[in-house]
Design a protein around this motif. Structure first.
Motif, mmCIF file in Angstrom:
data_model
loop_
_atom_site.group_PDB
_atom_site.id
_atom_site.type_symbol
_atom_site.label_atom_id
_atom_site.label_comp_id
_atom_site.label_asym_id
_atom_site.label_seq_id
_atom_site.Cartn_x
_atom_site.Cartn_y
_atom_site.Cartn_z
ATOM 1 N N LEU A 138 -7.500 30.786 -13.678
ATOM 2 C CA LEU A 138 -8.577 31.185 -12.767
ATOM 3 C C LEU A 138 -9.714 30.165 -12.796
ATOM 4 C CD1 LEU A 138 -8.793 35.035 -13.417
ATOM 5 C CD2 LEU A 138 -7.923 33.891 -11.378
ATOM 6 N N ARG A 139 -10.061 29.704 -13.990
ATOM 7 C CA ARG A 139 -11.121 28.695 -14.091
ATOM 8 C C ARG A 139 -10.720 27.412 -13.368
ATOM 9 N NH1 ARG A 139 -12.095 26.564 -19.903
ATOM 10 N NH2 ARG A 139 -10.063 25.685 -19.374
ATOM 11 N N ASP A 140 -9.453 27.015 -13.493
ATOM 12 C CA ASP A 140 -8.978 25.824 -12.789
ATOM 13 C C ASP A 140 -9.063 26.020 -11.277
ATOM 14 O OD1 ASP A 140 -8.462 24.690 -15.227
ATOM 15 O OD2 ASP A 140 -6.291 25.051 -15.170
ATOM 16 N N ALA A 141 -8.766 27.252 -10.832
ATOM 17 C CA ALA A 141 -8.870 27.543 -9.401
ATOM 18 C C ALA A 141 -10.314 27.413 -8.928
ATOM 19 C CB ALA A 141 -8.341 28.945 -9.111
ATOM 20 N N ALA A 142 -11.251 27.865 -9.769
ATOM 21 C CA ALA A 142 -12.668 27.724 -9.423
ATOM 22 C C ALA A 142 -13.051 26.254 -9.299
ATOM 23 C CB ALA A 142 -13.534 28.413 -10.477
ATOM 24 N N LEU A 143 -12.525 25.425 -10.195
ATOM 25 C CA LEU A 143 -12.818 23.992 -10.145
ATOM 26 C C LEU A 143 -12.279 23.361 -8.864
ATOM 27 C CD1 LEU A 143 -13.913 21.453 -11.512
ATOM 28 C CD2 LEU A 143 -11.720 21.232 -12.704
ATOM 29 N N LEU A 172 -11.839 24.902 -5.994
ATOM 30 C CA LEU A 172 -12.713 25.341 -4.902
ATOM 31 C C LEU A 172 -14.030 24.569 -4.919
ATOM 32 C CD1 LEU A 172 -12.035 29.169 -5.152
ATOM 33 C CD2 LEU A 172 -11.412 27.680 -3.239
ATOM 34 N N TRP A 173 -14.569 24.319 -6.111
ATOM 35 C CA TRP A 173 -15.800 23.529 -6.221
ATOM 36 C C TRP A 173 -15.597 22.132 -5.648
ATOM 37 C CZ3 TRP A 173 -16.399 18.969 -8.946
ATOM 38 C CH2 TRP A 173 -17.716 18.477 -9.036
ATOM 39 N N SER A 174 -14.428 21.526 -5.922
ATOM 40 C CA SER A 174 -14.172 20.169 -5.441
ATOM 41 C C SER A 174 -14.101 20.102 -3.920
ATOM 42 C CB SER A 174 -12.872 19.627 -6.051
ATOM 43 O OG SER A 174 -11.741 20.290 -5.512
ATOM 44 N N TYR A 175 -13.791 21.247 -3.278
ATOM 45 C CA TYR A 175 -13.771 21.313 -1.816
ATOM 46 C C TYR A 175 -15.085 21.864 -1.263
ATOM 47 C CZ TYR A 175 -8.791 20.214 -1.570
ATOM 48 O OH TYR A 175 -7.570 19.587 -1.641
ATOM 49 N N ASP A 176 -16.092 21.925 -2.133
ATOM 50 C CA ASP A 176 -17.420 22.404 -1.758
ATOM 51 C C ASP A 176 -17.396 23.848 -1.269
ATOM 52 O OD1 ASP A 176 -20.163 22.060 -1.641
ATOM 53 O OD2 ASP A 176 -20.139 21.440 0.470
ATOM 54 N N ARG A 177 -16.509 24.640 -1.848
ATOM 55 C CA ARG A 177 -16.467 26.073 -1.551
ATOM 56 C C ARG A 177 -17.252 26.790 -2.648
ATOM 57 N NH1 ARG A 177 -14.439 27.557 3.365
ATOM 58 N NH2 ARG A 177 -13.855 29.551 2.401
ATOM 59 N N GLN A 178 -18.566 26.601 -2.622
ATOM 60 C CA GLN A 178 -19.406 27.078 -3.712
ATOM 61 C C GLN A 178 -19.378 28.599 -3.857
ATOM 62 O OE1 GLN A 178 -20.728 24.818 -5.709
ATOM 63 N NE2 GLN A 178 -20.021 23.142 -4.406
ATOM 64 N N ASP A 179 -19.412 29.313 -2.742
ATOM 65 C CA ASP A 179 -19.431 30.774 -2.826
ATOM 66 C C ASP A 179 -18.129 31.313 -3.410
ATOM 67 O OD1 ASP A 179 -18.074 29.857 -0.609
ATOM 68 O OD2 ASP A 179 -18.686 31.507 0.701
ATOM 69 N N ASP A 180 -16.995 30.745 -2.978
ATOM 70 C CA ASP A 180 -15.709 31.194 -3.508
ATOM 71 C C ASP A 180 -15.564 30.830 -4.982
ATOM 72 O OD1 ASP A 180 -14.884 32.252 -1.054
ATOM 73 O OD2 ASP A 180 -14.163 30.300 -0.374
ATOM 74 N N CYS A 181 -16.050 29.655 -5.349
ATOM 75 C CA CYS A 181 -16.028 29.239 -6.753
ATOM 76 C C CYS A 181 -16.832 30.217 -7.605
ATOM 77 C CB CYS A 181 -16.588 27.822 -6.870
ATOM 78 S SG CYS A 181 -16.789 27.227 -8.569
ATOM 79 N N ASN A 182 -18.028 30.565 -7.149
ATOM 80 C CA ASN A 182 -18.861 31.514 -7.893
ATOM 81 C C ASN A 182 -18.211 32.886 -7.995
ATOM 82 O OD1 ASN A 182 -21.313 30.295 -8.857
ATOM 83 N ND2 ASN A 182 -21.860 29.912 -6.723
ATOM 84 N N ARG A 183 -17.491 33.268 -6.960
ATOM 85 C CA ARG A 183 -16.833 34.575 -6.977
ATOM 86 C C ARG A 183 -15.767 34.632 -8.075
ATOM 87 N NH1 ARG A 183 -16.143 34.774 -1.947
ATOM 88 N NH2 ARG A 183 -18.027 35.971 -1.530
ATOM 89 N N ILE A 184 -15.009 33.553 -8.223
ATOM 90 C CA ILE A 184 -13.994 33.526 -9.280
ATOM 91 C C ILE A 184 -14.645 33.524 -10.657
ATOM 92 C CG2 ILE A 184 -12.217 32.092 -10.356
ATOM 93 C CD1 ILE A 184 -11.195 31.376 -7.648
ATOM 94 N N LEU A 185 -15.733 32.756 -10.817
ATOM 95 C CA LEU A 185 -16.428 32.752 -12.107
ATOM 96 C C LEU A 185 -16.939 34.149 -12.454
ATOM 97 C CD1 LEU A 185 -18.476 29.414 -12.057
ATOM 98 C CD2 LEU A 185 -16.192 29.864 -12.973
ATOM 99 N N ALA A 186 -17.406 34.883 -11.442
ATOM 100 C CA ALA A 186 -17.870 36.247 -11.689
ATOM 101 C C ALA A 186 -16.715 37.133 -12.148
ATOM 102 C CB ALA A 186 -18.511 36.817 -10.421
ATOM 103 N N ASN A 187 -15.541 36.940 -11.558
ATOM 104 C CA ASN A 187 -14.366 37.696 -11.990
ATOM 105 C C ASN A 187 -14.027 37.394 -13.446
ATOM 106 O OD1 ASN A 187 -13.696 39.130 -9.612
ATOM 107 N ND2 ASN A 187 -12.774 37.312 -8.717
#
Length: 258
Positions: A61-66, A68-83
């Motif tokens: 999950l953390r890798d998935a957040a990374l 998303l971050w690399s594609y500048d999907r900040q909101d989706d990245c933050n959502r995974i970190l919250a999970n």
């Protein structure tokens, strides 16, 4: 460990994901905010041998957040970190999620690709000028693990058998194995076979492994008896399994090598 329990972290996301406010969605995503590695160090449950898959799921999950971050999907990245943080905050993460194995199998089946790794349902060994295959013990330089996992495995008549889903090395009797699953995700006793590594060949491009037996002959091979790898300690079963491959080895082999 059951399939449902292994994948419960991934399945749980649909039930715990909470909507973000506009301000949260716009916030810069900082992967370190997950505090995952810190939690692994201090939370005994996450260091328990039986929960290794849960730790692997959390890191995935953390890798998935990374990503998303690399594609500048900040909101989706933050959502995974919250999970991740919510899972870590649970008093007993190992008891979370859906334990219905049938439902888990159905969910997992949706992730099975239409074609196996490599994407070729029809091989090209029949084409003129096809390069000779290489025995594993004659390969140089050697193979990395990431070149083995996910690679397709084909029969001597160039029909796809499945793909490599795991590797076993360092047994006491120095026998190494690849686990070949023909049905995608592991379904023990149904679609996985245990192949001695020494009986494999690989093509020059290092894209596909080949067994020196036909697809029809492969039906003689027993299925992997359990998902917990208890068969590794059953030397009698391994001897019988290996002997089947040994008995089917052609001399000279069917790829033209002497």
């Amino acid at each position: 460990m059951r399939v449902a329990k292994k994948m419960k972290v991934a399945l749980l996301l649909v039930t715990i994901a909470a909507p973000y406010s506009v301000s949260e969605a716009a916030a810069q995503c900082n992967i370190s905010d997950a505090k995952l590695e810190e939690a692994i160090l201090v939370k005994p449950e996450l260091r328990d041998r039986d929960n290794r898959q849960i730790v692997s799921d959390l890191r995935t999950l953390r890798d998935a957040a990374l990503i998303l971050w690399s594609y500048d999907r900040q909101d989706d990245c933050n959502r995974i970190l919250a999970n991740i943080r919510e899972l870590l905050a649970s008093p007993s993460i190992g008891e979370l999620g859906n334990n219905d194995e049938d439902e888990a199998d159905q969910q997992l089946a949706a992730g099975e690709p239409a074609l196996h790794s490599g994407g070729r349902a029809i091989g090209n060994r029949h084409k003129a000028g096809a390069s000779p295959l290489i025995d594993i013990d004659e390969l140089g330089p050697g193979l990395r693990v990431d070149e083995i996992l996910g690679a397709e495995v084909r029969s001597s008549d160039d029909k796809i058998i499945g793909e490599v889903r795991n590797v076993v090395i360092g047994t006491r009797d120095r026998q190494d194995y690849v686990i070949v699953a023909s049905g995608g995700f592991f379904i023990p006793g149904k679609e996985s076979i245990v192949v001695p590594l020494r009986f494999l060949q690989i093509n020059q491009e290092r894209e596909s492994f080949f067994l020196r037996v036909s697809e029809v002959e492969m039906r003689k091979v027993p299925l992997m008896p359990d998902q917990d790898y208890e068969w590794l300690a059953d030397q009698a079963w391994r001897i019988r399994n290996d002997a089947i491959f040994e008995s089917m080895m052609p001399t000279p082999d069917r790829f033209g090598r002497q």
